[in-house]
Design a protein around this motif. Structure first.
Motif, PDB file in Angstrom:
ATOM      1  N   VAL A   1      53.590  14.996  34.612  1.00 39.12           N
ATOM      2  CA  VAL A   1      54.129  14.181  33.534  1.00 39.12           C
ATOM      3  C   VAL A   1      55.318  14.925  32.734  1.00 39.12           C
ATOM      4  O   VAL A   1      55.489  16.142  32.865  1.00 39.12           O
ATOM      5  CB  VAL A   1      53.110  13.823  32.479  1.00 39.12           C
ATOM      6  N   ARG A   2      56.311  14.353  32.258  1.00 36.71           N
ATOM      7  CA  ARG A   2      57.447  14.787  31.624  1.00 36.71           C
ATOM      8  C   ARG A   2      56.980  15.618  30.590  1.00 36.71           C
ATOM      9  O   ARG A   2      55.961  15.362  29.732  1.00 36.71           O
ATOM     10  CB  ARG A   2      58.113  13.507  31.024  1.00 36.71           C
ATOM     11  N   LYS A   3      57.691  16.915  30.607  1.00 37.92           N
ATOM     12  CA  LYS A   3      57.400  17.893  29.879  1.00 37.92           C
ATOM     13  C   LYS A   3      55.951  18.509  29.808  1.00 37.92           C
ATOM     14  O   LYS A   3      55.261  19.096  29.055  1.00 37.92           O
ATOM     15  CB  LYS A   3      57.335  17.359  28.019  1.00 37.92           C
ATOM     16  N   GLY A   4      55.387  18.064  31.032  1.00 39.41           N
ATOM     17  CA  GLY A   4      54.050  18.859  31.264  1.00 39.41           C
ATOM     18  C   GLY A   4      54.094  20.332  32.031  1.00 39.41           C
ATOM     19  O   GLY A   4      52.928  20.612  32.440  1.00 39.41           O
ATOM     20  N   GLY A   5      55.164  20.795  32.334  1.00 37.97           N
ATOM     21  CA  GLY A   5      55.439  21.885  32.857  1.00 37.97           C
ATOM     22  C   GLY A   5      55.617  21.487  34.369  1.00 37.97           C
ATOM     23  O   GLY A   5      55.229  22.584  35.330  1.00 37.97           O
ATOM     24  N   THR A   6      56.161  20.594  34.818  1.00 36.42           N
ATOM     25  CA  THR A   6      56.622  20.036  36.303  1.00 36.42           C
ATOM     26  C   THR A   6      57.427  21.401  36.676  1.00 36.42           C
ATOM     27  O   THR A   6      57.467  21.525  37.935  1.00 36.42           O
ATOM     28  CB  THR A   6      56.990  18.799  36.240  1.00 36.42           C
ATOM     29  N   ARG A   7      58.471  21.629  36.100  1.00 35.08           N
ATOM     30  CA  ARG A   7      59.362  22.604  36.890  1.00 35.08           C
ATOM     31  C   ARG A   7      58.756  23.916  36.920  1.00 35.08           C
ATOM     32  O   ARG A   7      59.004  24.366  38.150  1.00 35.08           O
ATOM     33  CB  ARG A   7      60.536  22.755  35.718  1.00 35.08           C
ATOM     34  N   ALA A   8      58.120  24.377  35.941  1.00 32.08           N
ATOM     35  CA  ALA A   8      57.343  25.636  36.318  1.00 32.08           C
ATOM     36  C   ALA A   8      56.478  25.604  37.606  1.00 32.08           C
ATOM     37  O   ALA A   8      56.301  26.225  38.628  1.00 32.08           O
ATOM     38  CB  ALA A   8      56.453  26.246  34.990  1.00 32.08           C
TER      39      ALA A   8
ATOM     40  N   PHE B   1      56.570  27.779  40.764  1.00 36.37           N
ATOM     41  CA  PHE B   1      55.468  28.465  41.296  1.00 36.37           C
ATOM     42  C   PHE B   1      55.058  28.134  42.922  1.00 36.37           C
ATOM     43  O   PHE B   1      54.754  29.107  43.723  1.00 36.37           O
ATOM     44  CB  PHE B   1      54.242  28.409  40.555  1.00 36.37           C
TER      45      PHE B   1
ATOM     46  N   PRO C   1      59.405  13.821  37.207  1.00 34.21           N
ATOM     47  CA  PRO C   1      58.332  13.180  36.141  1.00 34.21           C
ATOM     48  C   PRO C   1      58.388  11.846  35.853  1.00 34.21           C
ATOM     49  O   PRO C   1      57.375  11.173  35.319  1.00 34.21           O
ATOM     50  CB  PRO C   1      58.729  14.267  34.889  1.00 34.21           C
TER      51      PRO C   1
ATOM     52  N   GLN D   1      63.209  17.783  22.603  1.00 35.41           N
ATOM     53  CA  GLN D   1      64.307  17.479  23.751  1.00 35.41           C
ATOM     54  C   GLN D   1      65.129  16.451  23.456  1.00 35.41           C
ATOM     55  O   GLN D   1      66.236  16.457  23.605  1.00 35.41           O
ATOM     56  CB  GLN D   1      63.633  17.426  25.128  1.00 35.41           C
TER      57      GLN D   1
HETATM   58  N1  LIG Z   1      53.209  27.691  32.507  1.00 34.52           N
HETATM   59  C1  LIG Z   1      53.358  26.953  31.625  1.00 34.52           C
HETATM   60  N2  LIG Z   1      52.187  26.816  30.712  1.00 34.52           N
HETATM   61  C2  LIG Z   1      52.422  25.635  29.649  1.00 34.52           C
HETATM   62  N3  LIG Z   1      53.684  24.982  29.605  1.00 34.52           N
HETATM   63  C3  LIG Z   1      54.478  25.425  30.155  1.00 34.52           C
HETATM   64  C4  LIG Z   1      54.549  26.304  31.081  1.00 34.52           C
HETATM   65  N4  LIG Z   1      55.472  26.414  31.869  1.00 34.52           N
HETATM   66  C5  LIG Z   1      56.468  25.662  31.288  1.00 34.52           C
HETATM   67  N5  LIG Z   1      55.915  25.050  30.198  1.00 34.52           N
HETATM   68  C6  LIG Z   1      56.417  24.061  29.196  1.00 34.52           C
HETATM   69  O1  LIG Z   1      56.549  22.851  30.060  1.00 34.52           O
HETATM   70  C7  LIG Z   1      57.806  22.221  29.349  1.00 34.52           C
HETATM   71  C8  LIG Z   1      58.524  21.704  30.564  1.00 34.52           C
HETATM   72  O2  LIG Z   1      57.975  20.961  31.126  1.00 34.52           O
HETATM   73  P1  LIG Z   1      58.747  20.214  32.467  1.00 34.52           P
HETATM   74  O3  LIG Z   1      59.347  21.105  33.193  1.00 34.52           O
HETATM   75  O4  LIG Z   1      57.837  19.129  32.845  1.00 34.52           O
HETATM   76  O5  LIG Z   1      59.892  19.487  31.742  1.00 34.52           O
HETATM   77  S1  LIG Z   1      60.783  18.256  32.238  1.00 34.52           S
HETATM   78  O6  LIG Z   1      59.827  16.942  31.861  1.00 34.52           O
HETATM   79  O7  LIG Z   1      61.138  18.645  33.578  1.00 34.52           O
HETATM   80  O8  LIG Z   1      61.993  18.135  31.321  1.00 34.52           O
HETATM   81  C9  LIG Z   1      58.250  23.108  28.278  1.00 34.52           C
HETATM   82  O9  LIG Z   1      57.554  22.986  26.962  1.00 34.52           O
HETATM   83  P2  LIG Z   1      58.390  22.962  25.738  1.00 34.52           P
HETATM   84  O10 LIG Z   1      58.389  24.612  25.493  1.00 34.52           O
HETATM   85  O11 LIG Z   1      57.575  22.422  24.630  1.00 34.52           O
HETATM   86  O12 LIG Z   1      59.830  22.433  25.751  1.00 34.52           O
HETATM   87  C10 LIG Z   1      57.625  24.490  28.841  1.00 34.52           C
HETATM   88  O13 LIG Z   1      57.675  25.675  27.671  1.00 34.52           O
END
Ligand SMILES: Nc1ncnc2c1ncn2[C@@H]1O[C@H](COP(=O)(O)OS(=O)(=O)O)[C@@H](OP(=O)(O)O)[C@H]1O
Length: 235
Positions: free
Chosen positions: A77-84, A88, A136, A174
């Protein structure tokens, strides 16, 4: 077959004499290039970190690699950590990621360009590798479950979720930052999320995105159709 993370392939193309290395640990590139004969355009693209698919299409690649439709998609989901998560997964040598969000299934104008266009947005990969992309917006877009199923009913889908309130705050932050950059007025969090009587404004998109059940129920209707989406994988 790529056997280890350190496995490297090198190629010298006749035309540009570019030296290519497969480096599965590279952050944004399917291939990193170095040494002889790089043209100026390539040099400046690498320096600036420019990695668009448009540029990739012109980059040299191994003869046994092809662009393939993804066998795995991170739908949100958006802002769910999809990029990380994508980064990985991409560390694994058997995974090849699309660098950019493609938005093929949620953007009608892109979807109309057809699957061949979508395939061309994907990175070059070896037959044994899994191609993966993340967009996302797929999770919350109504037409997406059907469209993905129509492409491939056995594609692997990954949904990564986050505490809904924390996700909402992250989403709001954001959007607020983007508005501030454009020197537009930024409404306060309370202003957009709460009604004057204190109830939650579920029409505000970031709030709606955090109500996962709204979308989950839509996807679940396709679970029977997705052969590989089991109970755990759908969470
Ligand atoms: N490993 C891990 N654990 C927990 N959270 C993490 C992790 N990696 C990335 N993040 C946080 O995920 C947020 C970015 O999410 P997305 O990459 O899905 O963003 S986006 O929808 O593509 O814009 C962004 O959240 P915010 O810091 O609140 O902006 C990241 O900090």
């Amino acid at each position: 077959m790529i056997r280890s993370i350190d496995f490297e392939l090198r190629m010298r193309t006749k035309r540009s004499k570019t030296f290519c290395r497969y480096d599965s640990t590279a952050n944004n590139e399917e291939f990193s290039t170095e040494k002889v004969g790089r043209d100026k355009r390539e040099d400046s693209a690498i320096k600036s970190g420019y990695t668009s698919n448009k540029y990739h299409q012109k980059r040299p690649h191994f003869s046994k690699t092809h662009r393939r439709l993804p066998q795995c998609i991170i739908i949100g989901v958006r802002k769910g950590g999809t990029r990380a998560l994508l980064e990985f997964l991409n560390i694994h040598p058997a995974v090849q990621k699309a660098s950019d969000e493609v938005h093929f299934f949620d953007d009608d104008s892109k979807y109309e360009m057809g699957l061949e266009w979508y395939r061309r947005q994907m990175p070059y990969s070896f037959p044994e590798q899994v191609t993966i992309e993340k967009s996302p917006a797929y999770f919350v877009t109504e037409s997406t479950p059907y469209r993905i199923h129509a492409m491939n009913s056995s594609v692997k889908l990954i949904l990564i979720v986050r505490d809904p309130v924390t996700r909402l705050i992250s989403d709001y932050a954001q959007l607020a930052e983007n508005k501030a950059k454009k020197e537009r007025r930024v409404a306060s969090f309370e202003e957009v999320v709460l009604f004057p009587d204190g109830s939650v404004n579920t029409n505000y998109k970031p709030v709606r995105t955090s109500i996962y059940s709204l979308y989950y129920t839509r996807w679940i209707q396709h679970v029977d159709k997705y052969a590989t989406l089991d109970e755990n994988g759908s969470r």
